[in-house]
Design a protein around this motif. Structure first.
Motif, PDB file in Angstrom:
ATOM      1  N   CYS A  33      22.170  -4.027  54.510  1.00  0.00           N
ATOM      2  CA  CYS A  33      23.471  -3.757  53.864  1.00  0.00           C
ATOM      3  C   CYS A  33      24.608  -4.370  54.694  1.00  0.00           C
ATOM      4  O   CYS A  33      24.568  -4.347  55.924  1.00  0.00           O
ATOM      5  N   CYS A  36      30.149  -3.290  52.954  1.00  0.00           N
ATOM      6  CA  CYS A  36      31.381  -3.913  52.432  1.00  0.00           C
ATOM      7  C   CYS A  36      32.534  -2.913  52.440  1.00  0.00           C
ATOM      8  O   CYS A  36      32.366  -1.757  52.028  1.00  0.00           O
ATOM      9  N   CYS A  41      29.652  -1.375  45.000  1.00  0.00           N
ATOM     10  CA  CYS A  41      28.578  -0.443  44.609  1.00  0.00           C
ATOM     11  C   CYS A  41      29.133   0.977  44.436  1.00  0.00           C
ATOM     12  O   CYS A  41      28.750   1.695  43.505  1.00  0.00           O
ATOM     13  N   CYS A  94      26.083  -4.974  43.504  1.00  0.00           N
ATOM     14  CA  CYS A  94      25.949  -5.307  44.931  1.00  0.00           C
ATOM     15  C   CYS A  94      26.316  -6.781  45.139  1.00  0.00           C
ATOM     16  O   CYS A  94      25.919  -7.653  44.361  1.00  0.00           O
TER      17      CYS A  94
HETATM   18  S1  SF4 Z   1      27.750  -4.005  47.746  1.00  0.00           S
HETATM   19 FE1  SF4 Z   1      27.206  -2.010  48.625  1.00  0.00          FE
HETATM   20  S2  SF4 Z   1      24.966  -2.021  48.864  1.00  0.00           S
HETATM   21 FE2  SF4 Z   1      25.613  -4.169  48.539  1.00  0.00          FE
HETATM   22  S3  SF4 Z   1      25.862  -4.995  50.612  1.00  0.00           S
HETATM   23 FE3  SF4 Z   1      27.898  -4.227  50.008  1.00  0.00          FE
HETATM   24  S4  SF4 Z   1      27.995  -2.079  50.722  1.00  0.00           S
HETATM   25 FE4  SF4 Z   1      25.825  -2.742  50.841  1.00  0.00          FE
END
Ligand code: SF4
Length: 437
Positions: A33, A36, A41, A94
């Motif tokens: 992960c 972000c 998400c 994601c």
């Molecule tokens: S969108 Fe969410 S699950 Fe995907 S990499 Fe970023 S924080 Fe992680």
């Protein structure tokens, strides 16, 4: 309290469609992960679970903290990890998708953390200081359970009234068993109720055994969490023949007992939504040799999820698109469906009738509306619409209609339960009586 569900059930032959993670697999996935900062998400999650936060905690071996993050946003996080259509929600949003890299398996990580909480008996919440107020909640499904839990955290006493002998609502009676079996749903309901102070009365049908007005007199507020009603029927000749069932009704029988399918060589499931897709997949696993989905529209316009339909196709399900039954025929039981072809506007094409063999037919074309459900509780406004005079039922009806096309109902109902649990709590704090839906 809930009656134990039978150990001998047709659904017992199903295994999980998505496998659970072992600890090392969860750690590897969590460490992929990117955490972000704008976390699309989390925005895509109807309950707004802090996804990067709970994944980070798994990566740092703080699984208990991870479970707490999930349950704080969504007390039904265990079942949501199994049944939520993550492919079109958090996982679908994601950032890895845009890079051509497999997205983080958020649902599986959520399942890993929440399963650990259940296995290890972790509990995170306790009831608030008693307020002296009480709330009656109709239905023991996800919405009422989530609302009752929230109300207990605020200190209000709660009583849930459930017409069935088992609790958990559609999670127990309607979720496809390759996603979650009924016993797991009952476990979850009992885990939620363990906060204490929630009295559950099963076998009580409001509007029949007890009047709605009784609840209004008894409680400071009433929460209506009844969900949708009986399966809709086509209204064509022969539909009363034995062997023709509502899909939701038959799925409930499969989940809570043994379904007799001897002699069924051809099954038809009418509809193109997610219940229809669940129905065909379930009948295939239960050993019906020929299972056909019959949908009046074109395949690309089916309302069911693409990924679910692809899995059904892979399992060997057949399909008849742009067709609809106009009659069912048979001697003492259904033997065939008389169908007609439909044009691209879903209008019947004259002279296009044909027969399809069927010893079992499931109607998966929708369920009765919330307004009808409210009317069955004994509630009608002056126009007889079934809308409560002091509720927001008219808004909820719109929500329910939209949700009929989507399995987002599960998470949305849970979120609605929590939100309206809070609404009821605040209203009670202000000393107002309020009826919520
Ligand atoms: S969108 Fe969410 S699950 Fe995907 S990499 Fe970023 S924080 Fe992680």
């Amino acid at each position: 309290m809930s009656k134990p569900i039978p150990t001998e059930r047709s659904e017992s032959v199903f295994s999980d469609f998505k496998h659970e993670y072992a600890p090392h697999q969860a750690a590897v996935e969590a460490n992929r992960c990117l955490y972000c900062s704008d976390a699309p998400c989390t925005k895509a999650c109807p309950t707004h679970i802090d996804v990067p936060e709970f994944i980070r905690k798994i990566a740092t071996e703080n699984v208990k903290g991870s479970a707490r993050t999930i349950f704080d946003a969504n007390i039904l996080g265990m079942s949501c990890a199994r049944v939520c259509p993550v492919e079109v929600l958090c996982v679908g949003d994601c950032v890895y998708n845009a890079m051509g890299v497999p997205p983080i398996q958020i649902g599986k990580l959520q399942r890993y953390a929440t399963d650990q909480a259940y296995e290890k008996g972790w509990r995170f919440f306790e009831a608030g200081k008693p307020t002296g107020k009480s709330v009656g909640l109709i239905g023991a499904g996800p919405a009422s359970l989530a609302a009752a839990h929230e109300l207990r955290r605020m200190g209000h006493a709660c009583t849930i009234y459930e017409k069935r002998e088992v609790i958990g609502g559609l999670n127990t009676t309607g979720v496809a068993p390759y996603k979650m079996r009924a016993d797991r749903s009952v476990d979850e309901a009992e885990w939620v109720l363990a906060i204490g102070g929630i009295d559950v009365k099963t076998g009580v049908e409001i509007g029949k055994s007890h009047a709605f007005e009784e609840l209004e007199k008894k409680h400071d507020a009433v929460f209506v969490g009844v969900g949708l009603g009986p399966d809709t029927r086509l209204g064509v000749p022969g539909e009363e023949l034995p062997g023709i069932h509502g899909a939701v009704e038959l799925i409930e029988r499969m989940k809570l007992g043994k379904l007799p399918l001897q002699g069924v060589k051809h099954a038809l499931v009418i509809g193109g939504g997610n219940t229809a897709i669940d129905g065909v997949r379930e009948l295939m696993v239960l050993g019906v040799p020929n299972v056909t989905l019959v949908y009046r529209g074109q395949e690309p316009k089916m309302p069911g999820y693409r990924h679910e339909w692809s899995a059904a196709r892979e399992a060997g399900v057949s399909a008849l698109f742009q067709a609809v039954p106009v009659a069912f025929e048979g001697s003492g039981k259904v033997e065939r469906a008389r169908c007609v072809r439909m044009d691209e506007n879903k209008k019947p094409i004259a002279g296009s009738e044909f027969n399809v063999a069927a010893e079992l037919v499931l109607m998966a074309i929708g369920q009765s509306t919330l307004g009808e459900q409210l009317a069955s509780l004994g509630h009608r406004d002056q126009k007889g619409s079934g809308r409560h005079r002091r509720t927001r039922c008219h808004r909820a009806q719109g929500l329910v209609r939209r949700r009929r096309l989507s399995q987002r109902w599960q998470r949305s109902r849970e979120r609605r339960g929590r939100r309206q649990g809070r609404g009821a709590g605040h209203s009670l704090a202000l000393g107002r009586q309020k009826c919520l839906i």
